[in-house]
Design a protein around this motif. Structure first.
Motif, PDB file in Angstrom:
ATOM      1  N   GLN A  36       0.844  -1.192   0.000  1.00  0.00           N
ATOM      2  CA  GLN A  36       0.000   0.000   0.000  1.00  0.00           C
ATOM      3  C   GLN A  36       0.883   1.248   0.000  1.00  0.00           C
ATOM      4  OE1 GLN A  36      -3.325  -0.340  -0.380  1.00  0.00           O
ATOM      5  NE2 GLN A  36      -2.906  -2.543  -0.428  1.00  0.00           N
ATOM      6  N   LYS A  37       0.643   2.139  -0.938  1.00  0.00           N
ATOM      7  CA  LYS A  37       1.500   3.299  -1.127  1.00  0.00           C
ATOM      8  C   LYS A  37       1.320   4.305   0.010  1.00  0.00           C
ATOM      9  CE  LYS A  37       1.042   2.729  -6.123  1.00  0.00           C
ATOM     10  NZ  LYS A  37       0.556   3.328  -7.393  1.00  0.00           N
ATOM     11  N   GLY A  38       2.424   4.653   0.651  1.00  0.00           N
ATOM     12  CA  GLY A  38       2.392   5.662   1.704  1.00  0.00           C
ATOM     13  C   GLY A  38       1.701   5.230   2.972  1.00  0.00           C
ATOM     14  N   SER A  39       1.507   3.935   3.176  1.00  0.00           N
ATOM     15  CA  SER A  39       0.792   3.454   4.360  1.00  0.00           C
ATOM     16  C   SER A  39       1.573   2.320   5.001  1.00  0.00           C
ATOM     17  CB  SER A  39      -0.611   2.965   3.985  1.00  0.00           C
ATOM     18  OG  SER A  39      -1.367   4.006   3.394  1.00  0.00           O
ATOM     19  N   ARG A  40       1.479   2.256   6.306  1.00  0.00           N
ATOM     20  CA  ARG A  40       2.076   1.181   7.082  1.00  0.00           C
ATOM     21  C   ARG A  40       1.048   0.697   8.088  1.00  0.00           C
ATOM     22  NH1 ARG A  40       8.336   2.982   8.543  1.00  0.00           N
ATOM     23  NH2 ARG A  40       9.095   3.103   6.377  1.00  0.00           N
ATOM     24  N   PHE A  41       0.810  -0.588   8.095  1.00  0.00           N
ATOM     25  CA  PHE A  41      -0.141  -1.169   9.027  1.00  0.00           C
ATOM     26  C   PHE A  41       0.578  -1.438  10.348  1.00  0.00           C
ATOM     27  CE2 PHE A  41      -1.926  -2.897   4.905  1.00  0.00           C
ATOM     28  CZ  PHE A  41      -2.880  -1.894   4.811  1.00  0.00           C
ATOM     29  N   GLY A  42       0.008  -0.906  11.429  1.00  0.00           N
ATOM     30  CA  GLY A  42       0.621  -1.040  12.736  1.00  0.00           C
ATOM     31  C   GLY A  42      -0.294  -1.680  13.753  1.00  0.00           C
ATOM     32  N   ASP A  43      -0.119  -1.264  15.023  1.00  0.00           N
ATOM     33  CA  ASP A  43      -0.835  -1.891  16.126  1.00  0.00           C
ATOM     34  C   ASP A  43      -2.337  -1.657  16.052  1.00  0.00           C
ATOM     35  OD1 ASP A  43       1.495  -2.922  17.190  1.00  0.00           O
ATOM     36  OD2 ASP A  43       1.861  -1.189  18.480  1.00  0.00           O
ATOM     37  N   SER A  44      -2.760  -0.504  15.551  1.00  0.00           N
ATOM     38  CA  SER A  44      -4.203  -0.251  15.467  1.00  0.00           C
ATOM     39  C   SER A  44      -4.874  -1.210  14.491  1.00  0.00           C
ATOM     40  CB  SER A  44      -4.451   1.200  15.039  1.00  0.00           C
ATOM     41  OG  SER A  44      -3.883   1.463  13.755  1.00  0.00           O
ATOM     42  N   THR A  45      -4.231  -1.461  13.368  1.00  0.00           N
ATOM     43  CA  THR A  45      -4.778  -2.436  12.415  1.00  0.00           C
ATOM     44  C   THR A  45      -4.747  -3.840  12.994  1.00  0.00           C
ATOM     45  OG1 THR A  45      -4.025  -1.047  10.573  1.00  0.00           O
ATOM     46  CG2 THR A  45      -4.555  -3.338  10.082  1.00  0.00           C
ATOM     47  N   LEU A  46      -3.670  -4.162  13.700  1.00  0.00           N
ATOM     48  CA  LEU A  46      -3.585  -5.477  14.332  1.00  0.00           C
ATOM     49  C   LEU A  46      -4.719  -5.677  15.327  1.00  0.00           C
ATOM     50  CD1 LEU A  46      -2.068  -8.127  14.979  1.00  0.00           C
ATOM     51  CD2 LEU A  46      -0.721  -6.815  16.623  1.00  0.00           C
ATOM     52  N   ALA A  47      -5.007  -4.654  16.135  1.00  0.00           N
ATOM     53  CA  ALA A  47      -6.084  -4.773  17.112  1.00  0.00           C
ATOM     54  C   ALA A  47      -7.433  -4.969  16.439  1.00  0.00           C
ATOM     55  CB  ALA A  47      -6.109  -3.520  17.999  1.00  0.00           C
ATOM     56  N   ALA A  48      -7.648  -4.300  15.314  1.00  0.00           N
ATOM     57  CA  ALA A  48      -8.918  -4.456  14.603  1.00  0.00           C
ATOM     58  C   ALA A  48      -9.078  -5.859  14.049  1.00  0.00           C
ATOM     59  CB  ALA A  48      -9.011  -3.417  13.474  1.00  0.00           C
ATOM     60  N   PHE A  49      -8.000  -6.431  13.515  1.00  0.00           N
ATOM     61  CA  PHE A  49      -8.099  -7.770  12.934  1.00  0.00           C
ATOM     62  C   PHE A  49      -8.192  -8.843  14.011  1.00  0.00           C
ATOM     63  CE2 PHE A  49      -7.075  -5.850   8.925  1.00  0.00           C
ATOM     64  CZ  PHE A  49      -7.578  -6.735   7.975  1.00  0.00           C
ATOM     65  N   THR A  50      -7.464  -8.703  15.103  1.00  0.00           N
ATOM     66  CA  THR A  50      -7.590  -9.687  16.176  1.00  0.00           C
ATOM     67  C   THR A  50      -8.987  -9.654  16.776  1.00  0.00           C
ATOM     68  OG1 THR A  50      -6.603  -8.051  17.675  1.00  0.00           O
ATOM     69  CG2 THR A  50      -5.147  -9.723  16.754  1.00  0.00           C
ATOM     70  N   GLY A  51      -9.597  -8.476  16.831  1.00  0.00           N
ATOM     71  CA  GLY A  51     -10.978  -8.404  17.289  1.00  0.00           C
ATOM     72  C   GLY A  51     -11.942  -9.069  16.330  1.00  0.00           C
ATOM     73  N   ALA A  52     -11.646  -8.985  15.035  1.00  0.00           N
ATOM     74  CA  ALA A  52     -12.517  -9.633  14.052  1.00  0.00           C
ATOM     75  C   ALA A  52     -12.494 -11.150  14.198  1.00  0.00           C
ATOM     76  CB  ALA A  52     -12.095  -9.239  12.639  1.00  0.00           C
TER      77      ALA A  52
END
Length: 310
Positions: free
Chosen positions: A132-148
């Motif tokens: 993804q251009k100009g984006s880095r997935f971090g802890d906030s994305t990890l928390a959203a996916f683990t919740g899913a």
């Protein structure tokens, strides 16, 4: 005089594959065309220029589609707002098995929208969010996916780059889903692996997953990249129970290790036989071949002296 006719062999007709346009794809998705099983709109010029106008229409058409199993939107200039529209369609579409969003501009906000849709989705098996251009997935994305994954038991494979030291938490959840999928394929009970309050998959969903498994390659393989403290990229190892060979054989890693421990050790090999002794040297020339003993040598010497004197 008439000229002879020239005979030419009949060549088979060549099938030219025409790339699907964005407008045609939207129309066929909306009409629920049963022949449109794989929709490839990667590097589509129209979507790259008019993503904000075309993606909402595409998402509305996808929401009511029941035949498309694979949607490829690689390098279509999608942003977080486009991901939100796609996530709304994904929340109610349990037929799509593979979603490729590689090479766009999806950030943590867009990935969070997709993770929210995965809470209710029971069809998607593979998600690609790489590069993804100009984006880095971090802890906030990890928390959203683990919740899913508190309610999602169908997603088997994520392709992305996640910069978090807590990525092992997501790996464990993906291993759980792969084990559930392996048990479903072998007809075994998996109720002990279900999260609290989650019901098993309906028979129709099980049948649909078996036919849609060909759209992810390999079927149960995790591709996830994490970043170490020094900034170097390291590939996370695939889950032990997610190998295609193990899934097809129906034998877990734990069972294989136990079988190896219970198997008797082979007996030790016997040492090789010693090499044969070399033959004795030949006797000197003129020798009779009889070697007298040491006790008879003095008597023989005296007899020889007497014979010489006579």
């Amino acid at each position: 005089t008439a000229r002879p006719l020239l005979w030419l062999p009949t060549l088979p007709a060549m099938k030219i594959q025409v790339k699907l346009t964005a407008t045609a794809a939207i129309e066929r998705l909306k009409a629920d065309d049963p022949e449109l099983v794989s929709c490839d709109l990667s590097n589509n010029a129209v979507l790259q220029m008019k993503a904000s106008d075309m993606i909402p229409r595409l998402a509305d058409a996808l929401a009511g589609n029941s035949h498309c199993r694979e949607l490829n939107l690689t390098a279509c200039n999608l942003d977080d707002a486009c991901c939100e529209k796609l996530a709304a369609a994904l929340a109610g579409n349990h037929h799509l098995a593979s979603l490729v969003l590689e090479g766009n501009r999806c950030g943590n906000e867009g990935a969070t929208h997709i993770a929210s849709a995965l809470r209710t989705n029971r069809g998607l098996m593979m998600l690609n969010l790489l590069n993804q251009k100009g984006s880095r997935f971090g802890d906030s994305t990890l928390a959203a996916f683990t919740g899913a994954f508190d309610s999602n038991i169908t997603l088997l494979k994520i392709i992305w780059r996640l910069e978090s030291r807590q990525s092992f938490r997501l790996n464990k959840l993906l291993v759980r889903n792969n084990e559930i999928d392996r048990r479903i394929a072998s007809g075994r009970d998996y109720s002990d692996l279900l999260p609290e309050g989650v019901a098993p998959l309906a028979p129709a969903l099980v049948t649909r997953r078996s036919t849609a498994s060909s759209f992810i390659s390999p079927r149960a393989h995790l591709l996830q990249r994490t970043s170490s403290a020094d900034g170097a990229d390291k590939a996370a190892p695939p889950p032990p129970s997610s190998g295609a060979a193990i899934a097809s054989a129906g034998v877990s890693v734990r069972e294989r290790v136990a079988a190896r421990q219970e198997a008797p050790s082979p007996p030790p090999r016997a040492p090789p036989p010693p090499p044969p002794a070399p033959p004795p040297p030949p006797p000197p020339e003129g020798h009779t071949g009889v070697f007298p003993s040491s006790s008879a040598r003095p008597a023989d010497a005296a007899a020889a002296a007497a014979a010489a004197a006579a």
